[in-house]
Motif scaffolding. Structure first.
Motif: not given
Length: 188
Positions: A81-86, A126-135, A110-114
């Motif tokens: 799941w992606l955040s909106p693009l800047s 199953p697992y879940e990771v919230a990531a931002e930036g480079w990850l 351009r990629r989603a930041h989160r």
């Protein structure tokens, strides 16, 4: 464990959506071990099964952030799941990425930041990771591979033309081409 050859753009497995993993067994565990070894030998921060010629929905990642925190794992049958693009102007350096299947080239994208990654690990949990930036960028890049999309397929018109010229100049874009991390110097 073994280092595997990395296939280069033009190989059909890179341009075809990967099949879901249906069984977590010793063959898959061995593939994942080999993918980690290959990623580290390249060196890279992520590697999807299609990049080593295997059309399965699995990728590995390994990256140490600026706070010396290691992010390492395997994603089997991931969802993203992606955040909106800047809408800010594209930052040529900060938003530049490369790909082991288009070795030695880097272009801004351009990629989603989160993002939120949901996947299964090698124990079938199953697992879940919230990531931002480079990850978050790593997750998006590797997830795209599972859908048969290379980052150069997402470039703006100007950079896409430059990338296409680089691929043609290198003689890539046809099936049967690969390189061997630790042996071939295609990243330089």
């Amino acid at each position: 464990m073994a280092v595997l050859p990395i296939v280069i753009t033009g190989e059909p497995v890179l341009h075809t959506p990967a099949a879901p993993v249906t069984t977590i067994d010793d063959d898959l565990r061995s593939l994942v071990d080999d993918m980690f070894e290959t990623m580290e030998a390249a060196p890279g921060v992520g590697l999807a099964a299609p990049q080593v010629g295997v059309g399965l929905r699995v990728f590995v990642y390994g990256w140490i952030d600026d706070d010396d925190v290691e992010h390492r794992g395997v994603a089997i049958n991931p969802e993203l799941w992606l955040s909106p693009l800047s809408t800010a102007p594209l930052h040529e350096m900060a938003e530049s990425e490369g790909c082991l299947s288009v070795p030695g080239e880097r272009y801004p994208l351009r990629r989603a930041h989160r993002v939120i990654l949901r996947a299964t690990d090698l124990e079938g949990e199953p697992y879940e990771v919230a990531a931002e930036g480079w990850l978050a960028r790593i997750f998006q890049h590797e997830y795209d591979h599972l859908d048969g999309v290379l980052y150069v397929d997402r470039l703006d018109h100007t950079n896409a033309k430059t990338a296409a010229k680089a691929v043609k100049r290198a003689g890539w874009g046809t099936p049967g081409l690969s390189w061997m991390p630790g042996v071939d110097d295609l990243e330089g």
